[in-house]
Design an enzyme around this catalytic site. Structure first.
Site, PDB file in Angstrom:
ATOM      1  N   GLU A   5      -0.609  74.222 -29.711  1.00 44.71           N
ATOM      2  CA  GLU A   5       0.078  73.281 -30.611  1.00 44.71           C
ATOM      3  C   GLU A   5      -0.629  73.061 -31.940  1.00 44.71           C
ATOM      4  O   GLU A   5       0.010  72.894 -32.975  1.00 44.71           O
ATOM      5  CB  GLU A   5       0.276  71.922 -29.916  1.00 44.71           C
ATOM      6  N   GLY A  24       4.396  73.233 -24.319  1.00 42.63           N
ATOM      7  CA  GLY A  24       5.158  72.514 -23.306  1.00 42.63           C
ATOM      8  C   GLY A  24       5.317  73.343 -22.042  1.00 42.63           C
ATOM      9  O   GLY A  24       5.444  72.801 -20.941  1.00 42.63           O
ATOM     10  N   ALA A  58       7.708  73.938 -26.096  1.00 41.73           N
ATOM     11  CA  ALA A  58       8.839  73.139 -26.561  1.00 41.73           C
ATOM     12  C   ALA A  58       9.584  73.975 -27.605  1.00 41.73           C
ATOM     13  O   ALA A  58       9.039  74.939 -28.135  1.00 41.73           O
ATOM     14  CB  ALA A  58       8.322  71.851 -27.187  1.00 41.73           C
ATOM     15  N   GLU A  88       2.366  72.763 -20.136  1.00 47.02           N
ATOM     16  CA  GLU A  88       2.392  71.402 -19.591  1.00 47.02           C
ATOM     17  C   GLU A  88       3.280  71.321 -18.349  1.00 47.02           C
ATOM     18  O   GLU A  88       2.967  70.614 -17.394  1.00 47.02           O
ATOM     19  CB  GLU A  88       2.839  70.421 -20.690  1.00 47.02           C
TER      20      GLU A  88
HETATM   21  N1  3HC Z   1      10.505  77.478 -29.942  1.00 54.07           N
HETATM   22  C1  3HC Z   1      11.541  78.048 -30.590  1.00 54.07           C
HETATM   23  N2  3HC Z   1      11.600  79.351 -30.891  1.00 54.07           N
HETATM   24  C2  3HC Z   1      10.550  80.106 -30.525  1.00 54.07           C
HETATM   25  C3  3HC Z   1       9.428  79.581 -29.861  1.00 54.07           C
HETATM   26  C4  3HC Z   1       9.437  78.207 -29.555  1.00 54.07           C
HETATM   27  N3  3HC Z   1       8.431  77.626 -28.895  1.00 54.07           N
HETATM   28  N4  3HC Z   1       8.545  80.579 -29.658  1.00 54.07           N
HETATM   29  C5  3HC Z   1       9.095  81.682 -30.177  1.00 54.07           C
HETATM   30  N5  3HC Z   1      10.302  81.398 -30.692  1.00 54.07           N
HETATM   31  C6  3HC Z   1      11.260  82.333 -31.302  1.00 54.07           C
HETATM   32  C7  3HC Z   1      10.733  82.933 -32.590  1.00 54.07           C
HETATM   33  O1  3HC Z   1      11.029  82.088 -33.687  1.00 54.07           O
HETATM   34  C8  3HC Z   1      11.479  84.250 -32.623  1.00 54.07           C
HETATM   35  O2  3HC Z   1      12.774  83.979 -33.092  1.00 54.07           O
HETATM   36  P1  3HC Z   1      13.574  85.059 -33.989  1.00 54.07           P
HETATM   37  O3  3HC Z   1      13.663  86.290 -33.139  1.00 54.07           O
HETATM   38  O4  3HC Z   1      14.869  84.382 -34.249  1.00 54.07           O
HETATM   39  O5  3HC Z   1      12.748  85.259 -35.226  1.00 54.07           O
HETATM   40  C9  3HC Z   1      11.581  84.645 -31.163  1.00 54.07           C
HETATM   41  O6  3HC Z   1      11.385  83.435 -30.411  1.00 54.07           O
HETATM   42  C10 3HC Z   1      10.536  85.638 -30.712  1.00 54.07           C
HETATM   43  O7  3HC Z   1       9.258  85.166 -31.105  1.00 54.07           O
HETATM   44  P2  3HC Z   1       8.134  86.156 -31.634  1.00 54.07           P
HETATM   45  O8  3HC Z   1       8.715  87.065 -32.651  1.00 54.07           O
HETATM   46  O9  3HC Z   1       6.962  85.326 -32.013  1.00 54.07           O
HETATM   47  O10 3HC Z   1       7.854  87.006 -30.316  1.00 54.07           O
HETATM   48  P3  3HC Z   1       6.482  87.558 -29.752  1.00 54.07           P
HETATM   49  O11 3HC Z   1       6.821  88.266 -28.505  1.00 54.07           O
HETATM   50  O12 3HC Z   1       5.729  88.258 -30.817  1.00 54.07           O
HETATM   51  O13 3HC Z   1       5.621  86.264 -29.355  1.00 54.07           O
HETATM   52  C11 3HC Z   1       5.161  84.139 -28.381  1.00 54.07           C
HETATM   53  C12 3HC Z   1       6.028  85.405 -28.346  1.00 54.07           C
HETATM   54  C13 3HC Z   1       3.722  84.498 -28.022  1.00 54.07           C
HETATM   55  C14 3HC Z   1       5.703  83.179 -27.371  1.00 54.07           C
HETATM   56  C15 3HC Z   1       5.192  83.527 -29.797  1.00 54.07           C
HETATM   57  O14 3HC Z   1       6.522  83.430 -30.218  1.00 54.07           O
HETATM   58  C16 3HC Z   1       4.580  82.174 -29.909  1.00 54.07           C
HETATM   59  O15 3HC Z   1       3.373  82.051 -29.976  1.00 54.07           O
HETATM   60  N6  3HC Z   1       5.418  81.135 -29.944  1.00 54.07           N
HETATM   61  C17 3HC Z   1       4.974  79.803 -30.192  1.00 54.07           C
HETATM   62  C18 3HC Z   1       4.376  79.200 -28.956  1.00 54.07           C
HETATM   63  C19 3HC Z   1       3.983  77.785 -29.218  1.00 54.07           C
HETATM   64  O16 3HC Z   1       3.423  77.441 -30.230  1.00 54.07           O
HETATM   65  N7  3HC Z   1       4.302  76.910 -28.275  1.00 54.07           N
HETATM   66  C20 3HC Z   1       4.030  75.539 -28.422  1.00 54.07           C
HETATM   67  C21 3HC Z   1       5.201  74.857 -29.009  1.00 54.07           C
HETATM   68  S1  3HC Z   1       4.871  73.183 -29.382  1.00 54.07           S
HETATM   69  C22 3HC Z   1       4.946  72.401 -27.891  1.00 54.07           C
HETATM   70  O17 3HC Z   1       5.201  73.025 -26.906  1.00 54.07           O
HETATM   71  C23 3HC Z   1       4.693  70.950 -27.917  1.00 54.07           C
HETATM   72  C24 3HC Z   1       4.580  70.379 -26.562  1.00 54.07           C
HETATM   73  O18 3HC Z   1       3.237  70.042 -26.333  1.00 54.07           O
HETATM   74  C25 3HC Z   1       5.420  69.168 -26.368  1.00 54.07           C
END
Ligand code: 3HC
Ligand code: NAI
Length: 753
Positions: free
Chosen positions: A175, A152, A109, A155
């Protein structure tokens, strides 16, 4: 603006036809005035921008293109939905593939949406209906996954009828790392595919699994070597016309789940996720999948998700997520500043820090020379490096071949041979200005032009060190934290003359070394150690005033710190602070209270854990216990100094230690030593084991309320004097204007944009 271009949902206005958000601002402006006073205005880019529908013969391909990580931002789920519906209704389509453009499938998400709850806005969660539609699609939907399918994204993948993975793909439900739980049926669908035990582990602890494990678990149906799309198309043709298995209807792996799974997971969460609520909520949600029908399980998940999302813990962890990514941005160093190439490194000193720094370079594949003054010190340093790597091999974290490769990149020696080839020289000799200057004068004479000279000093003045070189623009601090090969923090200390290219290179290098680089100004102790001073000072004053060593440690441990302040000093070695106090003795203000006992302990050779005694005493397994002699020494010293002894509450212990930390943080933020309050948080989260779910000291202060923090600081000033407790001018200014540290950061970001 045409009415058809906008849709009013009752709470927000969605503009449907914007194709270029940055330049189509006039549409938003028009809409804002048309709907003035009616609420939030959102935009939805045209579908073709975020999600495209193409065809490979009879296979429809739905491609998500929302760079950088294909997050499910507003507009993406809706567009996927429209594309799937179009493909489902197209008689020429036999099967559908969902794939990500660019470097990844869907990383989750859009976390920025969750960030909105901080300002009271409602995040838009539109995933569940999409997932049901995918699952109910009469044609097979194949999820083709590369990069990461997280949160997400996972999911969405679980709702598909099949999943094919690139060999390097990772899938997971991370998450909990954001203080929330899967909110789109991940806790209900994952156990149906991967089994209950693995689903509990993945949802409660957030670690992803690779493609091979996903295949073994039943999450993946095939691993595709080579071109993912071509492999997915071939797979889709194999399954076209066959029944579409709905994950939500698969019950076989839910039956007979051992209840001990949940008890064990709760016990583990109590240990490794101490203080955090999301892991427990995730366990409960997966447990619900084993007790309740799918729909009811989803409803329970939604309740738990909501509780987590609106918690301070989730706000703190989301703050930490974005802070970690913002920290590398230096306002006056443009993003496109050319970085210097770092192909070879050299390290001076193979002691505690030099050894770890050498490993950092070798781990990143950078050949590195390490120099010592004696064969004995060099052998000792290399033996520790070898032992560290061997430990990783034994624990299965590193292959023997990788260890051999890394060892081969390290050249131990007693001379400066080859230093003229290095692109960076990292100094890690004993702390002391005279020695540092001598070493920097020597390397300045040897290093090639363009070579970066970095000192690992903990406290010393970078400008004074740079002054003995003819290239102060190439000199800066690279301050690692012990153990340097493990701790992710790297303070990048900017000297007066340090060039922008050197700063940009250092930030990029930090990433290469798998560190988090934080820019710090050249103040004594930089960010982390400077703030640590008042924190440790208050811990010592508290024991002099009547708290037991154990009370102080326990109060901060219960707050969430990995260990209490006096336990931390015992671990680091009391001699470290002793040496520093001697170096800076001349700066002490006469008449200002200083801690009484630490020097005495050191004079008795009690340096903490390594000598078996310090603030506490330690057994052969380094387990601490009350030291009655230390307690008596403290009491005697306090009595002689005329300090009144009294009962001290846990609240006072926590407030004095933490608000001393926060007030010092506000001082150095106001002085520009740290760029952002969030940078300070990152320093404390990654260098001092501050609990991530508190968001860091400055975020914690915001959650307490700066007005309350200032009132306490003023109260302590009244009791302990202005020399120790002068409120930081920035703290006072923020309170006056009703602002928080987060507002200070936002203003800074706006000013530098
Ligand atoms: N939402 C919004 N922005 C995101 C994002 C996300 N889920 N994941 C990454 N980004 C953004 C970062 O903020 C960053 O932005 P910036 O360049 O402006 O600083 C850019 O994308 C690149 O991210 P990274 O620097 O972290 O890039 P990497 O290649 O090192 O890593 C990744 C990529 C492994 C995908 C890492 O970004 C990550 O772990 N992201 C979070 C993933 C996550 O936690 N997903 C779950 C979200 S909650 C959810 O999905 C709830 C659901 O159950 C409803
Ligand atoms: P250490 O005492 O473990 O190692 C220093 C090493 O430098 C010794 O092995 C010594 O033989 C070697 N050395 C001295 N002069 C030398 C020279 N001219 N050429 C080559 N080698 C030389 O010290 P430690 O703990 O590694 O500290 C090094 C630096 O890192 C200090 O500036 C310290 O303040 C800083 N630091 C230490 C941290 C810690 O937790 N130990 C944390 C962060 C920074």
């Amino acid at each position: 603006m045409e009415p058809s271009e906008a849709k009013w949902t009752g709470t927000s206005l969605t503009i449907l036809t914007i194709t270029d958000p940055p330049t189509d601002r006039h549409k938003i402006v028009t809409a804002r005035s048309a709907y003035a006073g009616r609420g939030v205005v959102d935009w939805l880019p045209a579908m073709s921008e975020l999600v495209s529908l193409s065809h490979e013969g009879d296979v429809a391909v739905v491609t998500i293109a929302n760079p950088p990580v294909n997050a499910l931002s507003p507009g993406v789920p809706e567009s996927i939905r429209r594309a799937i519906a179009a493909a489902a209704n197209d008689p020429a389509v036999a099967a559908i593939i969902v794939i990500g453009a660019g470097r990844t499938f869907i990383a989750g998400a859009d976390i920025r949406e969750f960030g909105k709850v901080v300002s009271g806005e409602k995040p838009r969660l539109t995933l569940l209906p999409l997932l049901l539609e995918i699952e109910d699609c009469p044609k097979p939907v194949v999820m083709a996954i590369h990069g990461t399918a997280f949160g997400g994204g996972m999911e969405v993948a679980l709702a598909g009828h099949y999943r094919v993975l690139a060999a390097s793909a990772q899938v997971g439900q991370p998450e909990v790392k954001l203080g929330i739980i899967p909110g789109a049926a991940g806790t209900q669908r994952l156990p149906r595919l991967a089994g209950v035990a693995k689903a509990v582990e993945m949802c409660a602890f957030g670690e992803p699994v690779g493609a091979q494990e996903a295949l073994a678990l039943g999450i993946a149906d095939r691993i595709i070597d080579g071109d993912l799309l071509a492999g997915a198309v071939a797979f889709a043709r194999e399954v076209a016309g066959k029944p579409c298995p709905k994950t939500r209807e698969r019950e076989e792996k839910l039956r007979g789940a051992d209840p001990a799974i949940f008890a064990r997971a709760r016990e583990q969460a109590g240990k490794t996720k101490r203080g955090q609520t999301a892991p427990l909520a995730a366990i409960e949600a997966v447990e619900a999948a084993t007790r309740l029908p799918f729909d009811e399980g989803c409803a329970r998940e939604a309740e738990l998700f909501g509780e987590c999302l609106y918690s301070t813990q989730s706000k703190a962890l989301i703050h930490a997520f974005f802070a970690e990514r913002a920290v590398s941005k230096i306002p006056d160093v443009p993003k496109d500043t050319a970085v210097l190439e770092i192909g070879r490194a050299a390290v001076i000193g193979a002691g505690t820090m030099g050894g770890g720094i050498t490993m950092n370079y070798a781990n990143a594949g950078i050949p590195v020379i390490v120099k010592e003054t004696s064969q004995e010190a060099l052998d000792r340093g290399m033996a520790i490096i070898r032992r560290n790597y061997a430990g990783s091999v034994k624990r299965g974290k590193l292959s023997q071949a990788a260890m051999d490769q890394r060892m081969a990149l390290i050249t131990p020696q007693l001379t400066y041979d080859g230093f003229d080839q290095a692109d960076i020289i990292a100094e890690a000799v004993f702390e002391g200005m005279a020695l540092k200057k001598q070493v920097f004068a020597e390397i300045d004479g040897i290093a090639k032009p363009g070579c970066i000279l970095a000192s690992n000093t903990s406290y010393l003045d970078i400008d004074e060190i740079a002054s003995v070189t003819r290239r102060p623009e190439m000199v800066l601090g690279h301050h690692y934290f012990s153990p340097a090969n493990v701790m992710r923090l790297l303070e990048i200390v900017r000297g007066r003359a340090t060039s922008k290219a050197v700063l940009a290179t250092s930030m990029a290098l930090a990433k290469r070394l798998n560190k988090i680089g934080v820019l710090a100004g050249n103040a004594r102790g930089f960010i982390g150690n400077r703030m640590l001073g008042p924190y440790l000072r208050e811990a010592q004053f508290l024991v002099e005033e009547g708290a037991a060593v154990e009370d102080v440690n326990q109060a901060l441990y219960d707050f969430g710190m990995a260990m209490g302040p006096l336990a931390m000093s015992d671990l680091a070695g009391l001699d470290v602070g002793w040496r520093i106090r001697k170096e800076f003795k001349h700066l002490e203000k006469p008449g200002v209270r200083v801690p009484l006992v630490a020097d005495q302990l050191c004079e008795m050779g009690r340096f903490g854990q390594k000598t078996g005694r310090g603030w506490s005493q330690y057994d052969e397994n380094r387990q601490p216990s009350h030291d009655p002699e230390t307690a008596a020494m403290i009491e005697r010293a306090a009595r002689e100094a005329g300090i009144e002894r009294r009962a001290i509450s846990r609240e006072e212990i926590v407030d004095r230690c933490l608000f001393a930390l926060v007030n010092e943080g506000a001082h150095l933020l106001g002085e520009g030593i740290a760029l952002r309050a969030a940078d300070i948080d990152i320093v404390y989260l990654n260098g001092y084991a501050f609990p991530a779910w508190r968001g860091g000291p400055m975020f914690y202060a915001d959650t307490v309320g700066l007005k309350t923090v200032l009132a306490r600081v003023e109260e302590f000033r009244g009791r302990h004097g202005a020399d120790l407790w002068t409120p930081a001018p920035l703290l006072m200014r923020l309170v006056e204007s009703g602002a928080a540290f987060a507002d200070f950061d936002k203003r800074g970001a706006a000013a530098s944009a």
